[in-house]
Design a protein around this motif. Structure first.
Motif, PDB file in Angstrom:
ATOM      1  N   PRO A   1      20.102  21.925  54.613  1.00 42.43           N
ATOM      2  CA  PRO A   1      19.426  21.263  55.877  1.00 42.43           C
ATOM      3  C   PRO A   1      18.273  20.764  55.900  1.00 42.43           C
ATOM      4  N   GLU A   2      18.022  19.558  56.352  1.00 39.89           N
ATOM      5  CA  GLU A   2      16.686  18.899  56.548  1.00 39.89           C
ATOM      6  C   GLU A   2      16.239  18.974  57.883  1.00 39.89           C
ATOM      7  N   ALA A   3      14.937  18.902  58.004  1.00 39.02           N
ATOM      8  CA  ALA A   3      14.226  18.938  59.387  1.00 39.02           C
ATOM      9  C   ALA A   3      14.543  17.671  60.045  1.00 39.02           C
ATOM     10  N   GLY A   4      14.754  17.613  61.249  1.00 42.05           N
ATOM     11  CA  GLY A   4      15.244  16.270  61.979  1.00 42.05           C
ATOM     12  C   GLY A   4      16.405  15.857  61.733  1.00 42.05           C
ATOM     13  N   LYS A   5      17.304  16.301  61.155  1.00 34.93           N
ATOM     14  CA  LYS A   5      18.610  15.602  60.664  1.00 34.93           C
ATOM     15  C   LYS A   5      19.717  16.389  61.054  1.00 34.93           C
ATOM     16  N   VAL A   6      20.940  15.612  61.523  1.00 36.25           N
ATOM     17  CA  VAL A   6      22.177  16.429  61.794  1.00 36.25           C
ATOM     18  C   VAL A   6      22.915  16.434  60.635  1.00 36.25           C
ATOM     19  N   HIS A   7      23.474  17.680  60.288  1.00 38.56           N
ATOM     20  CA  HIS A   7      24.399  17.674  58.922  1.00 38.56           C
ATOM     21  C   HIS A   7      25.726  18.134  59.863  1.00 38.56           C
ATOM     22  N   THR A   8      26.726  17.657  59.734  1.00 38.98           N
ATOM     23  CA  THR A   8      27.947  17.452  60.338  1.00 38.98           C
ATOM     24  C   THR A   8      29.204  18.078  59.145  1.00 38.98           C
ATOM     25  N   ILE A   9      29.958  19.018  59.719  1.00 38.46           N
ATOM     26  CA  ILE A   9      30.899  19.798  58.946  1.00 38.46           C
ATOM     27  C   ILE A   9      32.076  19.488  59.844  1.00 38.46           C
ATOM     28  N   THR A  10      33.272  19.101  59.019  1.00 41.99           N
ATOM     29  CA  THR A  10      34.463  19.008  59.806  1.00 41.99           C
ATOM     30  C   THR A  10      35.262  19.961  59.141  1.00 41.99           C
ATOM     31  N   ILE A  11      36.120  20.665  59.944  1.00 47.92           N
ATOM     32  CA  ILE A  11      37.163  21.781  59.597  1.00 47.92           C
ATOM     33  C   ILE A  11      38.573  21.690  60.119  1.00 47.92           C
ATOM     34  N   THR A  12      39.539  21.976  59.646  1.00 48.84           N
ATOM     35  CA  THR A  12      40.848  21.763  60.215  1.00 48.84           C
ATOM     36  C   THR A  12      41.193  23.316  60.126  1.00 48.84           C
ATOM     37  N   ALA A  13      41.300  23.877  61.513  1.00 48.32           N
ATOM     38  CA  ALA A  13      41.685  25.087  61.632  1.00 48.32           C
ATOM     39  C   ALA A  13      43.274  25.052  62.270  1.00 48.32           C
ATOM     40  N   ASN A  14      44.265  25.481  61.590  1.00 55.45           N
ATOM     41  CA  ASN A  14      45.605  25.548  62.064  1.00 55.45           C
ATOM     42  C   ASN A  14      46.069  26.988  62.361  1.00 55.45           C
ATOM     43  N   SER A  15      46.883  27.406  63.342  1.00 57.63           N
ATOM     44  CA  SER A  15      47.567  28.418  63.519  1.00 57.63           C
ATOM     45  C   SER A  15      48.437  28.959  62.599  1.00 57.63           C
TER      46      SER A  15
ATOM     47  N   VAL B   1      16.703  26.875  60.305  1.00 61.11           N
ATOM     48  CA  VAL B   1      15.584  26.459  59.587  1.00 61.11           C
ATOM     49  C   VAL B   1      15.843  25.481  58.206  1.00 61.11           C
ATOM     50  N   PRO B   2      15.217  24.569  58.306  1.00 60.82           N
ATOM     51  CA  PRO B   2      15.483  23.525  57.127  1.00 60.82           C
ATOM     52  C   PRO B   2      15.068  24.192  55.773  1.00 60.82           C
ATOM     53  N   GLY B   3      15.822  23.689  54.735  1.00 66.81           N
ATOM     54  CA  GLY B   3      15.683  24.133  53.300  1.00 66.81           C
ATOM     55  C   GLY B   3      16.735  25.350  52.914  1.00 66.81           C
ATOM     56  N   GLU B   4      17.170  26.121  53.900  1.00 64.17           N
ATOM     57  CA  GLU B   4      18.023  27.254  53.679  1.00 64.17           C
ATOM     58  C   GLU B   4      19.281  26.901  53.536  1.00 64.17           C
ATOM     59  N   GLU B   5      19.865  27.110  52.283  1.00 69.81           N
ATOM     60  CA  GLU B   5      21.403  26.413  51.893  1.00 69.81           C
ATOM     61  C   GLU B   5      22.379  27.429  52.785  1.00 69.81           C
ATOM     62  N   ILE B   6      23.404  26.602  53.220  1.00 62.23           N
ATOM     63  CA  ILE B   6      24.382  26.891  53.889  1.00 62.23           C
ATOM     64  C   ILE B   6      25.841  27.165  52.987  1.00 62.23           C
TER      65      ILE B   6
ATOM     66  N   HIS C   1      37.636  34.364  60.103  1.00 57.43           N
ATOM     67  CA  HIS C   1      37.925  33.883  58.795  1.00 57.43           C
ATOM     68  C   HIS C   1      36.773  33.233  58.097  1.00 57.43           C
ATOM     69  N   SER C   2      36.238  33.526  56.939  1.00 60.43           N
ATOM     70  CA  SER C   2      35.239  32.922  56.279  1.00 60.43           C
ATOM     71  C   SER C   2      35.516  31.688  55.600  1.00 60.43           C
ATOM     72  N   CYS C   3      35.038  30.643  55.910  1.00 62.91           N
ATOM     73  CA  CYS C   3      35.360  29.334  55.312  1.00 62.91           C
ATOM     74  C   CYS C   3      34.374  28.792  54.338  1.00 62.91           C
ATOM     75  N   GLU C   4      34.412  28.509  53.142  1.00 61.03           N
ATOM     76  CA  GLU C   4      33.344  28.001  52.189  1.00 61.03           C
ATOM     77  C   GLU C   4      33.101  26.520  52.468  1.00 61.03           C
ATOM     78  N   ILE C   5      31.907  26.029  52.574  1.00 59.34           N
ATOM     79  CA  ILE C   5      31.530  24.929  52.630  1.00 59.34           C
ATOM     80  C   ILE C   5      31.292  24.272  51.392  1.00 59.34           C
ATOM     81  N   SER C   6      32.130  23.020  51.088  1.00 63.75           N
ATOM     82  CA  SER C   6      32.133  22.595  49.727  1.00 63.75           C
ATOM     83  C   SER C   6      31.905  21.181  49.734  1.00 63.75           C
ATOM     84  N   PRO C   7      30.834  20.337  49.413  1.00 61.80           N
ATOM     85  CA  PRO C   7      29.712  20.945  48.539  1.00 61.80           C
ATOM     86  C   PRO C   7      28.568  21.866  49.616  1.00 61.80           C
ATOM     87  N   ASN C   8      28.133  22.722  49.312  1.00 62.67           N
ATOM     88  CA  ASN C   8      27.023  23.328  50.231  1.00 62.67           C
ATOM     89  C   ASN C   8      25.958  22.285  50.568  1.00 62.67           C
ATOM     90  N   ILE C   9      25.604  22.717  51.846  1.00 62.50           N
ATOM     91  CA  ILE C   9      24.558  22.016  52.395  1.00 62.50           C
ATOM     92  C   ILE C   9      23.169  22.580  52.480  1.00 62.50           C
TER      93      ILE C   9
END
Length: 532
Positions: A253-267, A224-229, A243-251
């Protein structure tokens, strides 16, 4: 209803829904039309993403890039003309050639001859849209479309997305088993393609695993757009620990747009090597796990008898002298992730593998790509020149290539006269074995006026001496090898796989064990047209 894919900007021609009346039957502008006489005609159906650096769209996603779109057939769209409360239902049809037609299930009719706005929506049924089951059932879509026309003119409908798309790209050594968006709406109510509520029930929204165009693993969900992640929850597949990962800065989402988050998860226990921060060669002498990334001018040396796991992701090693990766002991495994990994030396081997040592180069699929280049007489992978004047080159060990795409280059020497193949031994030294299993290998030898090296196999010193035997080469399990033997002026004297040659002792063979499922393409030089 096919809701399992998204739509980028496409235009899909649709056939006229019902036969229009003849011109002499048309009513004058503004006049009331006979009931049931003038069905809505749809001339084109388009799905347009909102303005975005990375737009999404699709009813079904194109396999090539994940950003294209096409109808798959069977989709139902709702339609209404002007303010008329009467609604129709139309079905998208796609034939085997990809041609699109639209047929009415419940048609709507023009009531008068005035121009009016036509509204359309997908899905055709109002109600609650479930966002929680996208992991299992595919991505969820909500579209609203409009067009303008009259009873004489087919209408073009242009749809826009009402949901936003979140994509999480995963990097690192950990095996990610799942990703959820934390505290996000798990459903929404829609009416005629519009979200009609302000308050939502929130919980974890599981994301759907997929693969980006470059082969990178990623996870997607429409939200749903407009709901902060603020957070995402990452699950380790091996340990089943989240594991819970904080998104910084928070995003937001806007309708019709892709919001890409890149995370590095190491063992746990992974040591990160950022090549851009190295001030000297990094030595590895244990059984640890290493995550190598970034761009740098210093290489890696593996010593001792350990079995380290070395993960290359977005890694570019380029050294001016010596070997870029030097394996003087042990049996390391080099894990290739993604298609942007390069290892090269201007005066040495790309990857040197010492005699009696073994390197395994592997990926998760052939979309994982590694390019390795040796220069000034040394191999891409294998041996290197110790002392050109005294005909000394280093013997090399065992090279295993599995489930990956590899490019291996040698080059004509600039200050030395020893020569090498893309994969194998240098000068008159030996290479023990080369095994290619379920992999795509592109190997390049080099050539001079009177000499040439194979793509895979032996090198030659400046006196024309070569090793007494070729490495044991085994190609199996649906492998594909592109063997480019070296040439000069269109002439080559070397095997494709096997021996280096001269004008006095020319060769033209493939000395390898190749199973029935695999194929070797033979080239002379760097061109793309095989010799046979």
């Amino acid at each position: 209803m096919k809701r399992n894919r998204l739509f980028t900007a496409i235009c899909l021609a649709a056939a006229t829904l019902l036969t229009a009346c003849t011109q002499d039957e048309l009513a004058e502008p503004g006049n009331t039309l006979p009931d049931g006489a003038y069905p809505l005609q749809i001339g084109r159906v388009s799905i347009t993403a909102e303005s975005s650096a990375k737009p999404w769209t699709r009813v079904a996603e194109n396999e090539t890039d994940g950003m294209g779109s096409h109808w798959t057939g069977g989709e139902r769209i709702g339609v209404r003309i002007g303010d008329n409360e009467e609604t129709g239902l139309y079905i998208i049809n796609v034939d085997d050639a990809g041609n699109v037609t639209v047929t009415p299930e419940t048609p709507v009719y023009w009531k008068n001859s005035r121009t009016a706005e036509v509204t359309a929506w997908y899905p055709a049924t109002d109600g609650t849209v479930n966002l929680r089951d996208q992991e299992r059932n595919g991505l969820t879509y909500v579209l609203h479309g409009i067009g303008t026309g009259d009873h004489q003119t087919p209408v073009t409908l242009s749809f826009t997305h009402q949901l936003a798309k979140v994509r999480v790209v995963t990097k690192g050594t950990a095996r990610v088993g799942g990703i959820d968006i934390h505290n996000n709406p798990v459903s929404c109510n829609i009416r005629q393609g519009k979200i009609i509520q302000d308050m939502f029930m929130k919980d974890r929204v599981p994301m759907r695993q997929t693969t980006c165009q470059d082969g990178t693993e990623c996870w997607e969900a429409n939200v749903v757009p407009g709901e902060e992640i603020q957070y995402i929850i990452v699950t380790n597949k091996n340990l089943n620990i989240s594991h819970s990962c904080e998104i910084s800065p928070n995003i937001t989402p806007e309708a019709g747009k892709v919001h890409t988050i890149t995370i590095t998860a190491n063992s746990e226990g992974t040591q990160t090597i950022d090549l851009s921060t190295l001030t000297d060669t990094r030595e590895i002498a244990d059984n640890g796990t290493y995550y190598v990334t970034g761009t740098g001018q210093y290489g890696i040396r593996v010593t001792g008898g350990g079995k380290p796991d070395i993960h290359l992701e977005d890694a570019r090693i380029s050294v001016s002298s010596g070997n870029a990766i030097s394996i003087t002991g042990g049996t390391p495994t080099i894990h290739v992730k993604g298609n942007d990994n390069e290892v090269s030396s201007s005066d040495g081997a790309g990857i040197y593998v010492a005699e009696n040592s073994t390197v395994t180069i592997t990926g998760s699929s052939r979309s994982d790509v590694l390019t390795v280049t040796g220069n000034n007489g040394s191999s891409g992978i294998g041996g290197y020149v110790i002392d050109d004047n005294n005909h000394q080159s280093a013997n090399s060990g065992n090279i295993n290539i599995e489930n990956v795409t590899l490019y291996a280059y040698s080059s004509s020497p600039s200050t030395k006269e020893t020569v090498s193949p893309g994969l194998g031994s240098t000068g008159n030294a030996t290479c023990q074995s080369i095994t290619i299993d379920n992999a795509a290998v592109h190997a390049y030898g080099c050539g001079g006026t009177n000499w040439s090296t194979p793509a895979i196999g032996n090198g030659m010193d400046w006196m024309g001496n070569t090793a007494s035997s070729t490495p044991t080469v085994t190609i199996s399990n649906n492998s594909e090898v592109h063997a480019h033997r070296g040439e000069r002026n269109g002439r080559s004297f070397a095997d494709y796989i096997g021996r280096a040659g001269t004008s006095s002792f020319p060769y033209s063979d493939v000395i390898a064990t190749v199973d029935a499922s695999s194929v070797v393409y033979k080239y002379t030089g760097d061109g793309n047209t095989p010799d046979e």
